[in-house]
Design an enzyme around this catalytic site. Structure first.
Site, PDB file in Angstrom:
ATOM      1  N   LYS A  22      73.294 -51.933  -9.499  1.00 10.54           N
ATOM      2  CA  LYS A  22      73.474 -50.493  -9.666  1.00 10.54           C
ATOM      3  C   LYS A  22      74.872 -50.073  -9.219  1.00 10.54           C
ATOM      4  O   LYS A  22      75.595 -49.396  -9.953  1.00 10.54           O
ATOM      5  CB  LYS A  22      72.394 -49.789  -8.831  1.00 10.54           C
ATOM      6  CG  LYS A  22      72.344 -48.294  -8.941  1.00 10.54           C
ATOM      7  CD  LYS A  22      70.959 -47.801  -8.560  1.00 10.54           C
ATOM      8  CE  LYS A  22      70.778 -47.565  -7.080  1.00 10.54           C
ATOM      9  NZ  LYS A  22      71.434 -46.363  -6.559  1.00 10.54           N
ATOM     10  N   SER A  23      75.267 -50.500  -8.021  1.00 10.46           N
ATOM     11  CA  SER A  23      76.589 -50.115  -7.492  1.00 10.46           C
ATOM     12  C   SER A  23      77.708 -50.540  -8.433  1.00 10.46           C
ATOM     13  O   SER A  23      78.630 -49.775  -8.717  1.00 10.46           O
ATOM     14  CB  SER A  23      76.851 -50.845  -6.171  1.00 10.46           C
ATOM     15  OG  SER A  23      76.322 -50.142  -5.101  1.00 10.46           O
ATOM     16  N   ARG A  27      80.540 -48.392 -11.145  1.00 15.27           N
ATOM     17  CA  ARG A  27      82.005 -48.542 -11.071  1.00 15.27           C
ATOM     18  C   ARG A  27      82.573 -49.000 -12.399  1.00 15.27           C
ATOM     19  O   ARG A  27      83.600 -48.487 -12.854  1.00 15.27           O
ATOM     20  CB  ARG A  27      82.357 -49.510  -9.946  1.00 15.27           C
ATOM     21  CG  ARG A  27      82.155 -48.831  -8.572  1.00 15.27           C
ATOM     22  CD  ARG A  27      81.805 -49.840  -7.523  1.00 15.27           C
ATOM     23  NE  ARG A  27      81.826 -49.284  -6.174  1.00 15.27           N
ATOM     24  CZ  ARG A  27      80.778 -48.728  -5.548  1.00 15.27           C
ATOM     25  NH1 ARG A  27      79.625 -48.606  -6.170  1.00 15.27           N
ATOM     26  NH2 ARG A  27      80.896 -48.278  -4.313  1.00 15.27           N
ATOM     27  N   ARG A 122      71.829 -33.532  -0.351  1.00 18.11           N
ATOM     28  CA  ARG A 122      72.535 -34.589   0.392  1.00 18.11           C
ATOM     29  C   ARG A 122      73.975 -34.161   0.706  1.00 18.11           C
ATOM     30  O   ARG A 122      74.600 -33.449  -0.067  1.00 18.11           O
ATOM     31  CB  ARG A 122      72.483 -35.893  -0.400  1.00 18.11           C
ATOM     32  CG  ARG A 122      71.046 -36.398  -0.495  1.00 18.11           C
ATOM     33  CD  ARG A 122      70.921 -37.646  -1.322  1.00 18.11           C
ATOM     34  NE  ARG A 122      71.680 -38.748  -0.754  1.00 18.11           N
ATOM     35  CZ  ARG A 122      71.868 -39.906  -1.387  1.00 18.11           C
ATOM     36  NH1 ARG A 122      71.369 -40.081  -2.597  1.00 18.11           N
ATOM     37  NH2 ARG A 122      72.556 -40.856  -0.806  1.00 18.11           N
ATOM     38  N   GLN A 168      80.845 -45.138  -0.512  1.00 13.97           N
ATOM     39  CA  GLN A 168      81.002 -44.037  -1.471  1.00 13.97           C
ATOM     40  C   GLN A 168      82.211 -43.181  -1.125  1.00 13.97           C
ATOM     41  O   GLN A 168      82.970 -42.776  -2.007  1.00 13.97           O
ATOM     42  CB  GLN A 168      79.728 -43.188  -1.507  1.00 13.97           C
ATOM     43  CG  GLN A 168      78.554 -43.965  -2.106  1.00 13.97           C
ATOM     44  CD  GLN A 168      77.268 -43.172  -2.164  1.00 13.97           C
ATOM     45  OE1 GLN A 168      77.181 -42.084  -1.574  1.00 13.97           O
ATOM     46  NE2 GLN A 168      76.284 -43.693  -2.854  1.00 13.97           N
ATOM     47  N   ASP A 316      70.763 -50.183   2.214  1.00 17.41           N
ATOM     48  CA  ASP A 316      69.783 -49.979   1.141  1.00 17.41           C
ATOM     49  C   ASP A 316      68.563 -50.888   1.286  1.00 17.41           C
ATOM     50  O   ASP A 316      67.546 -50.674   0.617  1.00 17.41           O
ATOM     51  CB  ASP A 316      70.437 -50.232  -0.223  1.00 17.41           C
ATOM     52  CG  ASP A 316      71.462 -49.154  -0.551  1.00 17.41           C
ATOM     53  OD1 ASP A 316      71.399 -48.059   0.045  1.00 17.41           O
ATOM     54  OD2 ASP A 316      72.337 -49.411  -1.402  1.00 17.41           O
ATOM     55  N   LYS A 343      69.437 -40.154   2.787  1.00 16.73           N
ATOM     56  CA  LYS A 343      69.424 -40.932   1.539  1.00 16.73           C
ATOM     57  C   LYS A 343      68.561 -40.184   0.514  1.00 16.73           C
ATOM     58  O   LYS A 343      68.334 -38.997   0.652  1.00 16.73           O
ATOM     59  CB  LYS A 343      68.912 -42.345   1.825  1.00 16.73           C
ATOM     60  CG  LYS A 343      69.914 -43.184   2.611  1.00 16.73           C
ATOM     61  CD  LYS A 343      71.140 -43.477   1.763  1.00 16.73           C
ATOM     62  CE  LYS A 343      72.164 -44.292   2.502  1.00 16.73           C
ATOM     63  NZ  LYS A 343      73.412 -44.418   1.740  1.00 16.73           N
ATOM     64  N   ARG A 347      64.519 -41.370   4.859  1.00 19.08           N
ATOM     65  CA  ARG A 347      63.837 -42.677   4.811  1.00 19.08           C
ATOM     66  C   ARG A 347      63.183 -43.048   6.134  1.00 19.08           C
ATOM     67  O   ARG A 347      62.211 -43.806   6.140  1.00 19.08           O
ATOM     68  CB  ARG A 347      64.816 -43.772   4.355  1.00 19.08           C
ATOM     69  CG  ARG A 347      65.101 -43.672   2.880  1.00 19.08           C
ATOM     70  CD  ARG A 347      65.994 -44.761   2.340  1.00 19.08           C
ATOM     71  NE  ARG A 347      66.009 -44.671   0.874  1.00 19.08           N
ATOM     72  CZ  ARG A 347      66.914 -45.234   0.095  1.00 19.08           C
ATOM     73  NH1 ARG A 347      67.895 -45.939   0.621  1.00 19.08           N
ATOM     74  NH2 ARG A 347      66.840 -45.107  -1.214  1.00 19.08           N
ATOM     75  N   ARG A 391      63.296 -46.649  -3.405  1.00 21.18           N
ATOM     76  CA  ARG A 391      63.196 -47.801  -2.495  1.00 21.18           C
ATOM     77  C   ARG A 391      61.966 -47.705  -1.586  1.00 21.18           C
ATOM     78  O   ARG A 391      61.439 -48.716  -1.146  1.00 21.18           O
ATOM     79  CB  ARG A 391      64.482 -47.970  -1.679  1.00 21.18           C
ATOM     80  CG  ARG A 391      65.683 -48.280  -2.564  1.00 21.18           C
ATOM     81  CD  ARG A 391      66.834 -48.900  -1.814  1.00 21.18           C
ATOM     82  NE  ARG A 391      68.082 -48.693  -2.541  1.00 21.18           N
ATOM     83  CZ  ARG A 391      68.513 -49.454  -3.547  1.00 21.18           C
ATOM     84  NH1 ARG A 391      67.795 -50.477  -3.961  1.00 21.18           N
ATOM     85  NH2 ARG A 391      69.663 -49.188  -4.158  1.00 21.18           N
TER      86      ARG A 391
END
Ligand code: S3P
Length: 432
Positions: A22-23, A27, A122, A168, A316, A343, A347, A391
């Site tokens: 995903k990360s 990008r 967030r 980030q 994560d 997050k 969490r 998650r």
């Protein structure tokens, strides 16, 4: 909203190939959108989050064609983006809004960007501060939250000492640095994932790195070129299968094509410390990133403490690690992780709530939690409330394999934020 029922298993065996990282997909999609010419991104993440990024790049004028996990993006160069008629929608994705804000800060137009209910709660101040210092004007709700209105323009490079360890934030500043006059230098307080640095190099931007400092030279010569590039499988998704296999002595699982960038593999060290049996096989390099397979065997997990500089490197994976606590000898304690509260959900609270629903003994703390080990009793099936957090849903689907009786995951489809085929893949390897 859909519910998913997970039944206990006796072993986890066979093979699985988690979807693209995903990360990294975020990008590559962003850089391809500001590169000159066509890029072909293979094994692109199926994650809803990365499709939010693709939709944003399309709205900004890049050409985007999606054929399952093969994505073609054609950009029009560093200064080729156009103003979007609509406000951009980052969905549930913090990486989309924070990284893209760095790019939008350097445009000579105004962009509005927001996300879903969770994302709009967030914190964004962490990117507003450095981007404003570089010269962008950004309006934010209550000075900290999306919707953001980014008035881009001429930027100047800065030397930014980051107050927090966040890939980030680092990435937002480096991406803004592509458009700035003068050098942009970022100093991290602790190492975080370096996918932005590696991706920039792959697309043709020289990056200087010394220890925790990264510099982009704003010398007016920056140019990104379209590329054919492969996204490694997502280690953060693979972790759910490592955990599942580790639960049962009879397990033997082969996880294929996983990204093993050293800034992401700290979770494998944590597993090793806890007594898991994981072997890395067939390592190869893929455009700066490392890819390999993992062979996981069942183990008797010891448990232990996760804290300090290790936290940003496993941030994560903490939901899955915490949910393993009741299956370990000593239990699992997580410290110094207040960041978990901001997050996709809070969490720490979501973990404590759902672990208790399954009968675990948990102490919730402001910056972490302590989960009692096997001695506190076996988990039982329960109804899990993931609070819309992918998650949390996946971590408890795995815990459910080792519990007594069936578990129901409410709002189960939220797993699609990072892993749309998760439940099917899990069902294929879980042996009843
Ligand atoms: C990410 C960085 C991490 C991580 C997130 C993805 C990235 O966030 O939790 O899921 O792709 O750069 P922070 O930078 O906020 O720690």
């Amino acid at each position: 909203m859909s519910k998913k029922t997970i039944h206990p298993a006796k072993a986890v065996a066979g093979g699985v190939a988690p979807p693209g990282d995903k990360s990294i997909s975020h990008r590559y999609a962003m850089l391809a959108g500001i590169a000159e010419g066509a890029s072909e991104l293979s094994n692109f993440a199926l994650a809803a989050d990365c499709h939010s990024t693709l939709a944003c790049m399309k709205a900004l004028g890049a050409e985007v064609k999606v054929d399952k996990s093969l994505v073609r993006v054609t950009g029009h160069g560093l200064h080729g983006l156009k103003s979007s008629r609509r406000a951009l929608d980052a969905g549930n994705s913090g990486t989309t809004i924070r990284l893209l804000s760095g790019i939008l800060a350097g445009q000579n137009f105004i962009t509005k960007i927001a996300g879903d209910g969770s994302l709009n709660k967030r914190p964004m101040k962490r990117i507003l501060t450095p981007l404003r210092e570089m010269g962008a004007q950004i309006l934010a709700r209550d000075e900290n939250f999306a919707p953001l209105e980014i008035h881009g323009g001429k930027l100047r490079g800065i030397h930014y000492e980051m107050p927090m360890a966040s890939a980030q934030v680092k990435s937002a500043v480096l991406l803004a640095g592509l458009f700035a006059e003068g050098d942009t230098i970022v100093l991290e307080p602790a190492r975080t994932r370096d996918h932005t640095e590696l991706a920039l190099e792959e697309f043709g931007v020289p990056i200087e790195r010394h220890g925790l400092t990264t510099r982009i030279r704003g010398d007016g010569k920056i140019k990104l070129t379209g590329r054919k590039i492969e996204v490694p499988g997502d280690l953060s998704s693979a972790v759910f299968f490592i955990a599942a296999a580790s639960l049962f002595p009879e397990s033997s699982l082969h996880i294929q094509g996983v990204g093993l960038n050293p800034t992401r593999t700290a979770v494998l060290d944590v597993f090793a410390r806890m007594g898991a049996t994981i072997e890395m096989l067939s390592l190869r390099s893929a455009q700066g990133e490392v890819i390999g397979d993992l062979a996981v065997k069942g183990a008797r997990l010891k448990g232990g403490v996760i804290e300090r500089a290790e936290i940003p490197l496993v941030i994560d994976e903490l939901p899955m690690l915490a949910a393993l606590g009741p299956f370990t000898e000593e239990g699992i304690e997580i410290r110094d992780a207040a960041e978990l509260r901001v997050k996709e959900s809070d969490r720490i609270a979501a973990l404590a709530e759902n672990l208790r629903r399954m009968g675990a003994k948990v102490e919730e703390r402001p910056d972490g939690l302590k989960v009692e080990g096997r001695g506190a009793g076996k988990l039982h099936g329960a109804e899990i409330q993931p609070h819309g957090d992918h998650r949390i849903a996946m971590a408890f689907a795995v815990a459910a394999l080792g519990a007594e009786g069936p578990t129901t995951i409410r709002d189960a489809e939220c797993a699609g934020v990072s892993y749309p085929t998760f439940y099917d893949d899990l069902a294929r390897v879980a042996e009843a």
